[in-house]
Design a protein around this motif. Structure first.
Motif, PDB file in Angstrom:
ATOM      1  N   THR A 333      30.832  35.772  29.900  1.00 56.50           N
ATOM      2  CA  THR A 333      32.166  35.396  30.955  1.00 56.50           C
ATOM      3  C   THR A 333      33.309  34.438  30.019  1.00 56.50           C
ATOM      4  O   THR A 333      34.383  34.690  30.190  1.00 56.50           O
ATOM      5  CB  THR A 333      31.711  34.688  32.136  1.00 56.50           C
ATOM      6  N   ILE A 334      32.492  33.467  29.333  1.00 49.84           N
ATOM      7  CA  ILE A 334      33.728  32.524  28.502  1.00 49.84           C
ATOM      8  C   ILE A 334      34.281  33.370  27.419  1.00 49.84           C
ATOM      9  O   ILE A 334      35.639  33.434  27.324  1.00 49.84           O
ATOM     10  CB  ILE A 334      32.871  31.392  27.954  1.00 49.84           C
ATOM     11  N   LEU A 335      33.662  34.352  26.812  1.00 55.07           N
ATOM     12  CA  LEU A 335      34.014  35.037  25.861  1.00 55.07           C
ATOM     13  C   LEU A 335      35.221  36.036  26.175  1.00 55.07           C
ATOM     14  O   LEU A 335      36.316  36.013  25.603  1.00 55.07           O
ATOM     15  CB  LEU A 335      33.151  35.806  25.207  1.00 55.07           C
ATOM     16  N   GLN A 336      34.999  36.616  27.573  1.00 56.24           N
ATOM     17  CA  GLN A 336      35.942  37.472  28.142  1.00 56.24           C
ATOM     18  C   GLN A 336      37.430  36.530  28.516  1.00 56.24           C
ATOM     19  O   GLN A 336      38.492  37.234  28.076  1.00 56.24           O
ATOM     20  CB  GLN A 336      35.252  38.211  29.255  1.00 56.24           C
ATOM     21  N   GLU A 337      37.015  35.587  28.911  1.00 56.26           N
ATOM     22  CA  GLU A 337      38.404  34.740  29.130  1.00 56.26           C
ATOM     23  C   GLU A 337      39.048  34.767  28.069  1.00 56.26           C
ATOM     24  O   GLU A 337      40.534  34.611  27.842  1.00 56.26           O
ATOM     25  CB  GLU A 337      37.932  33.331  30.041  1.00 56.26           C
ATOM     26  N   SER A 338      38.533  34.108  26.999  1.00 53.39           N
ATOM     27  CA  SER A 338      39.147  33.864  25.712  1.00 53.39           C
ATOM     28  C   SER A 338      39.914  35.048  25.271  1.00 53.39           C
ATOM     29  O   SER A 338      41.088  34.966  24.761  1.00 53.39           O
ATOM     30  CB  SER A 338      38.290  33.363  24.777  1.00 53.39           C
ATOM     31  N   ILE A 339      39.260  36.200  25.191  1.00 57.77           N
ATOM     32  CA  ILE A 339      39.790  37.430  24.598  1.00 57.77           C
ATOM     33  C   ILE A 339      41.126  37.975  25.445  1.00 57.77           C
ATOM     34  O   ILE A 339      42.082  38.197  25.109  1.00 57.77           O
ATOM     35  CB  ILE A 339      38.672  38.682  24.491  1.00 57.77           C
TER      36      ILE A 339
END
Length: 418
Positions: A333-339
């Protein structure tokens, strides 16, 4: 695994980003500006390179040889002050001695002479060339045809004229098939050519009348004299090495001291072309350095905003973990938000940069004589794709620490967080 097709996940991502609009906008601007600068710098660099390379038309590894100033050093019993004249036997000797030569194109000139058609007379430079020189110099055919080998072999009284000669003497008429007269001799016009380069030296060629080399020499009594040679090396042969070999061979033939420079003049097009290529390689590296530095600053901002976001959502993350969310799901979830944040801001930076380049290209005045230092600014698709790829990788790296912190949240402690 990133949940790319889960509508709830996307809704959540955009909801998180919209909660702090100013913070998100400022962070996104850092990434936007980095990509924008990269695109504009690379486009401007390509525009400068295109302008510089327009002066290197045709064969970029040709060597030009001519007889220069008189000798200044006595040598082998011969006094100083001798004028050297190149001739056909020199050409034959070079072919024999240096097998790396692909071809030699001799050329002769007569300087400015009166040229007339009907009732119009103007002074133009007369040049006797070989057909291969037309290709090597990068001339563009405007009308008719180029000179050919039959013109050379049969010493035909035909000429190709520059565009300025056509415009002045023929005043809008099609000159092909008509005649011009110079020094009492008539010649049939078979073509009109223009240089591809817009440099001043190239534009002077529009004021020339081009003869088959054999025709000019036989008609105007230049016999076996050669004023200049265009020498092209075979594939894989270094032009600088060939230039040195030709210089050495001609100095030996004409008994010129090895240290007597300038008696045999030469110009190596490859040397200047390589120098220009090296310069623009440096410009591209500098552009990437500046832009990547800015991108890194923007990505660091993305990492910081994700850390703050994780801290603010500690209780939410704790509830998720208590309900069964795995560390892997939290990290995704965090990775997707950043990307998403880096990709959207980077994409708009790319679009804005391309728009600026296209606008600059449209607003530039038409290329004219001497103004081609900047031409056709552009950015290729590979560079754009590389920039976006670098951005996505950097965005993913920036989210690693925040994602690990989120995955390590203790649900019991998180539920007590105020």
């Amino acid at each position: 695994m990133l949940q790319l097709f889960d509508a709830d996940v996307w809704q959540e991502i955009f909801d998180v980003l919209k909660r702090h609009k100013l913070r998100t906008a400022l962070t996104a601007f850092g990434v936007f500006w980095g990509i924008f600068m990269l695109v504009v710098l690379m486009g401007a660099g390509n525009g400068l390179q295109n302008g510089a390379e327009s002066n290197f038309t045709g064969a970029k590894n040709s060597v030009f040889i001519w007889s220069g100033r008189p000798t200044s050093i006595p040598y082998k019993g011969l006094s100083r002050g001798r004028y050297i004249r190149l001739n056909d036997t020199d050409m034959e000797a070079l072919y024999s001695r240096i097998p790396e030569i692909q071809h030699i194109a001799p050329s002769n000139g007569m300087g400015d002479r009166p040229v007339n058609h009907a009732d119009k007379t103007e002074t133009y430079s007369l040049s006797g060339i070989q057909p291969i020189e037309i290709t090597a110099q990068g001339y563009r055919l405007e009308q008719g045809r180029f000179l050919n080998e039959l013109d050379i072999e049969q010493k035909r009284k035909v000429v190709v004229i520059g565009t300025h000669v056509r415009d002045v003497l023929f005043n809008g008429e099609n000159p092909v098939g008509k005649t011009i007269k110079t020094l009492g001799v008539r010649f049939l016009v078979v073509g009109v050519i223009a240089p591809a380069s817009l440099a001043d030296w190239a534009q002077r060629d529009t004021r020339r009348v081009y003869f088959p080399n054999t025709t000019l020499r036989s008609t105007f009594n230049q016999r076996d004299v050669i004023h200049r040679m265009l020498i092209a090396p075979k594939d894989g042969v270094d032009a600088a090495w060939l230039e040195q070999q030709v210089q050495t061979a001609l100095k030996e033939r004409h008994k010129i001291h090895p240290d007597d420079h300038g008696v045999i003049g030469s110009y190596n097009a490859q040397k200047d072309y390589t120098r220009v290529q090296s310069l623009f390689t440096g410009i591209r590296l500098f552009s990437w350095f500046v832009a990547i530095g800015t991108i890194i600053a923007g990505v660091v901002g993305v990492g910081n905003i994700m850390l703050i976001s994780v801290k603010e959502r500690t209780k939410e993350i704790g509830i998720r973990k208590a309900l069964g969310a795995t560390p892997r799901a939290i990290i995704a979830t965090i990775l997707q938000e950043s990307i998403v944040l880096t990709f959207i801001s980077g994409y708009f930076g790319l679009v804005a940069g391309v728009f600026v380049i296209e606008l600059a290209s449209k607003l530039m005045p038409p290329a004219t004589t001497g103004s081609n230092f900047f031409s056709n600014p552009e950015i290729d698709f590979t560079t754009a794709l590389t920039a976006i790829s670098v951005l996505l990788i950097a965005g993913a790296i920036a989210s690693v620490m925040p994602a690990q912190r989120a995955a390590g949240v203790n649900p019991v402690v998180a539920l007590q967080d105020e």
